[in-house]
Design a protein around this motif. Structure first.
Motif, PDB file in Angstrom:
ATOM      1  N   THR A 101       0.963  -1.141  -0.116  1.00 53.87           N
ATOM      2  CA  THR A 101      -0.205   0.255  -0.154  1.00 53.87           C
ATOM      3  C   THR A 101       1.333   1.290   0.389  1.00 53.87           C
ATOM      4  N   ASP A 102       1.810   1.253  -0.546  1.00 57.42           N
ATOM      5  CA  ASP A 102       2.870   2.505  -0.396  1.00 57.42           C
ATOM      6  C   ASP A 102       2.700   3.580  -1.591  1.00 57.42           C
ATOM      7  N   ARG A 103       2.144   2.853  -2.836  1.00 56.64           N
ATOM      8  CA  ARG A 103       1.621   3.580  -3.770  1.00 56.64           C
ATOM      9  C   ARG A 103       0.069   3.592  -4.452  1.00 56.64           C
ATOM     10  N   PRO A 104      -0.586   4.147  -4.923  1.00 49.16           N
ATOM     11  CA  PRO A 104      -2.030   4.167  -5.163  1.00 49.16           C
ATOM     12  C   PRO A 104      -1.947   3.279  -6.309  1.00 49.16           C
ATOM     13  N   VAL A 105      -3.691   3.126  -6.510  1.00 47.38           N
ATOM     14  CA  VAL A 105      -3.279   1.977  -7.609  1.00 47.38           C
ATOM     15  C   VAL A 105      -4.069   3.241  -8.659  1.00 47.38           C
ATOM     16  N   PRO A 106      -3.565   3.299  -9.519  1.00 42.84           N
ATOM     17  CA  PRO A 106      -4.119   3.612 -10.780  1.00 42.84           C
ATOM     18  C   PRO A 106      -5.600   3.803 -10.858  1.00 42.84           C
ATOM     19  N   PRO A 107      -5.825   5.585 -11.208  1.00 44.29           N
ATOM     20  CA  PRO A 107      -7.716   5.353 -10.782  1.00 44.29           C
ATOM     21  C   PRO A 107      -8.089   4.652 -12.417  1.00 44.29           C
ATOM     22  N   VAL A 108      -9.481   4.223 -11.919  1.00 46.13           N
ATOM     23  CA  VAL A 108     -10.020   2.836 -12.700  1.00 46.13           C
ATOM     24  C   VAL A 108      -9.475   1.555 -12.859  1.00 46.13           C
ATOM     25  N   THR A 109      -8.743   1.480 -12.638  1.00 44.95           N
ATOM     26  CA  THR A 109      -7.707   0.286 -12.345  1.00 44.95           C
ATOM     27  C   THR A 109      -8.071  -1.181 -12.083  1.00 44.95           C
ATOM     28  N   ALA A 110      -8.562  -0.925 -10.742  1.00 42.88           N
ATOM     29  CA  ALA A 110      -8.611  -2.307  -9.905  1.00 42.88           C
ATOM     30  C   ALA A 110      -9.954  -1.560  -8.971  1.00 42.88           C
ATOM     31  N   PHE A 111     -10.980  -2.450  -8.745  1.00 45.18           N
ATOM     32  CA  PHE A 111     -12.162  -1.979  -7.289  1.00 45.18           C
ATOM     33  C   PHE A 111     -12.130  -3.033  -6.482  1.00 45.18           C
ATOM     34  N   ALA A 112     -12.323  -3.116  -5.695  1.00 43.30           N
ATOM     35  CA  ALA A 112     -13.465  -4.304  -4.252  1.00 43.30           C
ATOM     36  C   ALA A 112     -14.548  -3.873  -4.711  1.00 43.30           C
ATOM     37  N   ILE A 113     -15.230  -4.909  -4.786  1.00 43.25           N
ATOM     38  CA  ILE A 113     -16.452  -4.514  -4.663  1.00 43.25           C
ATOM     39  C   ILE A 113     -17.424  -6.193  -4.655  1.00 43.25           C
ATOM     40  N   TRP A 114     -18.589  -6.126  -3.689  1.00 43.28           N
ATOM     41  CA  TRP A 114     -19.385  -7.444  -3.871  1.00 43.28           C
ATOM     42  C   TRP A 114     -20.991  -7.059  -3.441  1.00 43.28           C
ATOM     43  N   PRO A 115     -21.306  -8.167  -4.320  1.00 45.79           N
ATOM     44  CA  PRO A 115     -21.134  -8.882  -5.239  1.00 45.79           C
ATOM     45  C   PRO A 115     -20.423  -9.020  -6.286  1.00 45.79           C
ATOM     46  N   PRO A 116     -19.865  -9.948  -7.010  1.00 44.36           N
ATOM     47  CA  PRO A 116     -19.119 -10.116  -7.911  1.00 44.36           C
ATOM     48  C   PRO A 116     -19.896  -9.119  -8.894  1.00 44.36           C
ATOM     49  N   LEU A 117     -19.767  -9.231  -9.861  1.00 40.88           N
ATOM     50  CA  LEU A 117     -20.154  -8.846 -11.470  1.00 40.88           C
ATOM     51  C   LEU A 117     -20.604  -9.645 -12.388  1.00 40.88           C
ATOM     52  N   ALA A 118     -21.089  -9.789 -12.789  1.00 44.28           N
ATOM     53  CA  ALA A 118     -21.857 -11.153 -14.513  1.00 44.28           C
ATOM     54  C   ALA A 118     -19.884 -11.204 -14.820  1.00 44.28           C
ATOM     55  N   LEU A 184      -1.420  -5.578 -14.132  1.00 41.27           N
ATOM     56  CA  LEU A 184      -2.649  -5.272 -14.235  1.00 41.27           C
ATOM     57  C   LEU A 184      -2.825  -6.677 -12.857  1.00 41.27           C
ATOM     58  N   ALA A 185      -2.381  -7.805 -12.700  1.00 40.94           N
ATOM     59  CA  ALA A 185      -2.353  -8.401 -11.890  1.00 40.94           C
ATOM     60  C   ALA A 185      -1.626  -7.966 -10.204  1.00 40.94           C
ATOM     61  N   GLY A 186      -0.356  -7.055 -10.540  1.00 42.30           N
ATOM     62  CA  GLY A 186       0.216  -6.462  -9.780  1.00 42.30           C
ATOM     63  C   GLY A 186      -0.328  -5.420  -8.619  1.00 42.30           C
ATOM     64  N   TRP A 187      -1.397  -5.174  -9.787  1.00 38.48           N
ATOM     65  CA  TRP A 187      -2.597  -3.528  -9.580  1.00 38.48           C
ATOM     66  C   TRP A 187      -3.400  -3.845  -8.685  1.00 38.48           C
ATOM     67  N   MET A 188      -4.226  -4.824  -9.252  1.00 37.91           N
ATOM     68  CA  MET A 188      -5.793  -6.080  -8.574  1.00 37.91           C
ATOM     69  C   MET A 188      -4.312  -6.261  -6.679  1.00 37.91           C
ATOM     70  N   VAL A 189      -3.730  -7.087  -7.465  1.00 39.74           N
ATOM     71  CA  VAL A 189      -3.050  -7.561  -5.469  1.00 39.74           C
ATOM     72  C   VAL A 189      -2.671  -6.527  -4.688  1.00 39.74           C
ATOM     73  N   ARG A 190      -2.564  -5.369  -4.991  1.00 39.13           N
ATOM     74  CA  ARG A 190      -2.428  -3.791  -4.820  1.00 39.13           C
ATOM     75  C   ARG A 190      -3.999  -3.736  -4.244  1.00 39.13           C
ATOM     76  N   GLN A 191      -4.677  -3.420  -4.993  1.00 40.71           N
ATOM     77  CA  GLN A 191      -6.012  -3.470  -4.292  1.00 40.71           C
ATOM     78  C   GLN A 191      -6.216  -4.283  -3.172  1.00 40.71           C
ATOM     79  N   ALA A 192      -6.257  -5.365  -3.426  1.00 44.68           N
ATOM     80  CA  ALA A 192      -6.720  -6.227  -2.302  1.00 44.68           C
ATOM     81  C   ALA A 192      -5.876  -5.983  -1.495  1.00 44.68           C
ATOM     82  N   ALA A 193      -4.388  -5.366  -0.990  1.00 42.82           N
ATOM     83  CA  ALA A 193      -4.326  -4.666  -0.212  1.00 42.82           C
ATOM     84  C   ALA A 193      -4.751  -3.608   0.913  1.00 42.82           C
ATOM     85  N   PHE A 194      -5.195  -2.808  -0.305  1.00 43.01           N
ATOM     86  CA  PHE A 194      -5.432  -1.785   0.570  1.00 43.01           C
ATOM     87  C   PHE A 194      -7.470  -2.006   1.084  1.00 43.01           C
ATOM     88  N   TRP A 195      -7.820  -2.563   0.352  1.00 45.77           N
ATOM     89  CA  TRP A 195      -9.012  -3.791   1.082  1.00 45.77           C
ATOM     90  C   TRP A 195      -8.937  -4.557   2.354  1.00 45.77           C
TER      91      TRP A 195
END
Length: 236
Positions: A101-118, A184-195
């Motif tokens: 979490t030492d750097r922000p995820v770029p805008p509109v790159t990764a999101f944490a949501i529930w429930p999952p989208l189709a 993309l995978a790296g940013w998604m892992v970082r988004q998971a860490a922020f969540w």
């Protein structure tokens, strides 16, 4: 695994039901894979308990499968003596949330949501995480989120993260083939860490097959280190 990691490991990816057979706990997987459809030692066990656990598996119409930690030499020896053979050696890796979490995820790159989208369900299904494995996510009682990854103006990645007792586990990270190796995978892992940080966790962990050397190297590049290891044991 330490106690907190072990507890989160089970709570964030649970079987449909459990039954104990002596010193073993047997999970009913309902086709969702060995992680939830295996037996593991949870207390004092005897060699005879192996057959009892195997019978539970058979009663649930799933093959007899045991999950043993790499350092559990007694259990491994007992399983091998009864004709069980090692499958899919797996590493459990972890890192501090702060390392991701030492750097922000770029805008509109990764999101944490529930429930999952189709679209997330479609991405998982394309990566062999079909309805049975997605059902595991639905029955998690811990705090949870689905990670959506976007690149080149389209949804291209899906992941699942859940937290229990200060430890978050990342599961089911999938990127569509045409969008792999683009960061993309790296940013998604970082988004998971922020969540996970917002959920009160201070470390993020995951399980990865040792045979998947590319994935192991990727997680190491993000600062993950090996915390434990296990393998499955099944009769040939």
């Amino acid at each position: 695994m330490d106690r907190a990691l072990s507890e989160a490991f089970e709570r964030t990816w649970p079987a449909a039901k459990y039954r104990d057979a002596g010193g073993f706990r047997v999970g009913r997987g309902l086709g969702a894979g060995g992680r939830v459809g295996s037996a593991r030692a949870v207390g004092d066990w005897r060699a005879a308990d192996i057959d009892v656990a195997a019978a539970l598996h058979e009663g649930w119409d799933q093959r007899a499968l045991f999950r043993a930690q790499d350092d559990d030499s007694r259990l491994i020896a007992a399983l091998e003596a009864q004709g069980f053979r090692r499958e899919n050696p797996t590493a459990v890796m972890e890192t501090a949330i702060a390392a991701l979490t030492d750097r922000p995820v770029p805008p509109v790159t990764a999101f944490a949501i529930w429930p999952p989208l189709a679209i997330q369900r479609e991405i998982w299904a394309a990566g062999n995480i079909g309805p049975a494995r997605q059902a595991v996510m639905e029955r998690v009682e811990a705090n949870r989120a689905a990670i959506l990854g976007r690149i080149e103006d389209r949804a291209a990645g899906a992941g699942f993260v859940a937290a229990y007792g200060g430890v978050a586990l990342l599961h089911g990270l999938e990127i569509l083939p045409d969008w792999r190796r683009k960061g993309l995978a790296g940013w998604m892992v970082r988004q998971a860490a922020f969540w996970a940080a917002e959920a009160g966790a201070d470390r993020l962990a995951l399980a990865v097959s040792r045979a998947n050397e590319g994935a192991v190297a990727f997680y190491r590049s993000l600062g993950f280190r090996e915390a434990a290891g296990y393998a499955y044991y099944a009769r040939a």
